[in-house]
Design a protein around this motif. Structure first.
Motif, PDB file in Angstrom:
ATOM      1  N   GLY A   1      17.396 -10.221  51.804  1.00  0.00           N
ATOM      2  CA  GLY A   1      16.151 -10.400  51.880  1.00  0.00           C
ATOM      3  C   GLY A   1      15.420 -10.207  50.554  1.00  0.00           C
ATOM      4  N   PRO A   2      14.046 -10.331  50.178  1.00  0.00           N
ATOM      5  CA  PRO A   2      13.353 -10.202  49.136  1.00  0.00           C
ATOM      6  C   PRO A   2      13.599  -8.898  48.429  1.00  0.00           C
ATOM      7  CG  PRO A   2      11.986 -11.336  50.345  1.00  0.00           C
ATOM      8  CD  PRO A   2      13.398 -10.731  51.187  1.00  0.00           C
ATOM      9  N   ALA A   3      14.094  -8.658  46.891  1.00  0.00           N
ATOM     10  CA  ALA A   3      13.866  -7.574  46.432  1.00  0.00           C
ATOM     11  C   ALA A   3      12.862  -7.268  45.770  1.00  0.00           C
ATOM     12  CB  ALA A   3      15.392  -7.233  45.641  1.00  0.00           C
ATOM     13  N   ALA A   4      12.250  -8.320  45.044  1.00  0.00           N
ATOM     14  CA  ALA A   4      11.190  -8.151  44.153  1.00  0.00           C
ATOM     15  C   ALA A   4      10.399  -9.490  43.965  1.00  0.00           C
ATOM     16  CB  ALA A   4      11.653  -7.962  42.717  1.00  0.00           C
ATOM     17  N   GLN A   5       8.994  -9.247  43.800  1.00  0.00           N
ATOM     18  CA  GLN A   5       8.157 -10.482  43.335  1.00  0.00           C
ATOM     19  C   GLN A   5       8.045 -10.625  42.066  1.00  0.00           C
ATOM     20  OE1 GLN A   5       4.160  -9.845  44.866  1.00  0.00           O
ATOM     21  NE2 GLN A   5       3.594 -12.089  44.300  1.00  0.00           N
ATOM     22  N   LEU A   6       8.355 -11.887  41.515  1.00  0.00           N
ATOM     23  CA  LEU A   6       8.356 -12.324  40.040  1.00  0.00           C
ATOM     24  C   LEU A   6       7.080 -13.016  39.872  1.00  0.00           C
ATOM     25  CD1 LEU A   6      12.046 -13.347  39.866  1.00  0.00           C
ATOM     26  CD2 LEU A   6      11.069 -11.147  39.334  1.00  0.00           C
ATOM     27  N   ALA A   7       6.643 -12.658  38.590  1.00  0.00           N
ATOM     28  CA  ALA A   7       5.574 -13.547  37.854  1.00  0.00           C
ATOM     29  C   ALA A   7       6.372 -14.478  36.772  1.00  0.00           C
ATOM     30  CB  ALA A   7       4.500 -12.355  37.214  1.00  0.00           C
ATOM     31  N   VAL A   8       5.719 -15.661  36.661  1.00  0.00           N
ATOM     32  CA  VAL A   8       6.402 -16.431  35.767  1.00  0.00           C
ATOM     33  C   VAL A   8       5.306 -16.880  34.586  1.00  0.00           C
ATOM     34  CG1 VAL A   8       7.592 -18.613  35.402  1.00  0.00           C
ATOM     35  CG2 VAL A   8       8.265 -17.346  37.191  1.00  0.00           C
ATOM     36  N   TYR A   9       5.489 -16.779  33.357  1.00  0.00           N
ATOM     37  CA  TYR A   9       4.810 -17.198  32.377  1.00  0.00           C
ATOM     38  C   TYR A   9       5.539 -18.168  31.532  1.00  0.00           C
ATOM     39  CZ  TYR A   9       1.088 -13.768  33.375  1.00  0.00           C
ATOM     40  OH  TYR A   9       0.084 -13.012  34.060  1.00  0.00           O
ATOM     41  N   ALA A  10       4.974 -19.372  31.162  1.00  0.00           N
ATOM     42  CA  ALA A  10       5.857 -20.215  30.196  1.00  0.00           C
ATOM     43  C   ALA A  10       5.226 -20.556  28.949  1.00  0.00           C
ATOM     44  CB  ALA A  10       5.635 -21.684  30.943  1.00  0.00           C
ATOM     45  N   ARG A  11       6.013 -20.961  27.931  1.00  0.00           N
ATOM     46  CA  ARG A  11       5.464 -21.277  26.592  1.00  0.00           C
ATOM     47  C   ARG A  11       6.057 -22.455  26.124  1.00  0.00           C
ATOM     48  NH1 ARG A  11       4.405 -17.199  21.672  1.00  0.00           N
ATOM     49  NH2 ARG A  11       3.484 -18.986  20.242  1.00  0.00           N
ATOM     50  N   ARG A  12       5.390 -23.486  25.732  1.00  0.00           N
ATOM     51  CA  ARG A  12       6.127 -24.721  25.266  1.00  0.00           C
ATOM     52  C   ARG A  12       6.455 -24.617  23.836  1.00  0.00           C
ATOM     53  NH1 ARG A  12       7.721 -29.169  27.290  1.00  0.00           N
ATOM     54  NH2 ARG A  12       7.758 -31.380  26.223  1.00  0.00           N
ATOM     55  N   VAL A  13       7.798 -24.747  23.191  1.00  0.00           N
ATOM     56  CA  VAL A  13       7.783 -24.845  21.896  1.00  0.00           C
ATOM     57  C   VAL A  13       8.556 -25.970  21.250  1.00  0.00           C
ATOM     58  CG1 VAL A  13       8.182 -22.282  21.663  1.00  0.00           C
ATOM     59  CG2 VAL A  13       9.975 -23.504  22.236  1.00  0.00           C
ATOM     60  N   ALA A  14       8.488 -26.286  20.158  1.00  0.00           N
ATOM     61  CA  ALA A  14       9.119 -27.346  19.795  1.00  0.00           C
ATOM     62  C   ALA A  14      10.702 -27.070  19.034  1.00  0.00           C
ATOM     63  CB  ALA A  14       8.405 -27.901  18.168  1.00  0.00           C
TER      64      ALA A  14
END
Length: 153
Positions: free
Chosen positions: A52-65
């Motif tokens: 079962g679930p152990a943690a709730q994650l947050a996702v952040y993104a950054r686009r790079v060349a």
């Protein structure tokens, strides 16, 4: 580049081990919050695990060349639970991740049920489609020390 940060711990104090990256440090550094996040679940194969679930994650993104270096803001709290997924647009390119303190990050293919951490058998489920096929750089679930900077090239 996707930063996966523990936002909430199940059975713990409630707040996640974000290393001080949440709620504002990533956004202030130009990372965009994503609505979808994989779920980190303990493996039913590990001893004493209930699954079962152990943690709730947050996702952040950054686009790079290509060849652009990007760094996660310095961690300001000990014990951070963080991973990075890098999706390269062209097969001819590659990505590497290094930490300022010399901590080793393991490299794996980001896919459904991939092992999430280097020291636990937790797995990611419901991996968002844009992350599938990327490179996962995974560190320890037991935490990353404050002051650590993770750089992706």
């Amino acid at each position: 580049v996707y930063a996966l940060v523990e936002a909430h711990r199940e059975g713990g104090s409630g707040s996640g081990r974000s290393g001080g990256l949440l709620p504002d440090a990533l956004a202030t550094a130009g990372w965009e919050k994503r609505a979808e996040a994989p779920e980190a679940s303990s493996s039913t194969a590990s001893a004493g695990s209930a699954g079962g679930p152990a943690a709730q994650l947050a996702v952040y993104a950054r686009r790079v060349a290509a060849r652009e270096v990007v760094a996660v803001p310095p961690l300001t709290e000990d014990g951070a639970c963080i991973g990075l997924a890098v999706k390269v647009d062209v097969e001819a390119f590659d990505a590497t991740a290094e930490t300022s303190g010399g901590m080793e990050l393991q490299r794996a293919d980001m896919q459904e049920t991939v092992i999430a951490w280097s020291d636990r058998l937790f797995r990611y489920a419901w991996v968002p489609t844009p992350m599938v096929g990327g490179i996962l750089f995974r560190g320890p679930h037991s935490g990353t020390p404050s002051g650590t900077v993770i750089t992706v090239t």
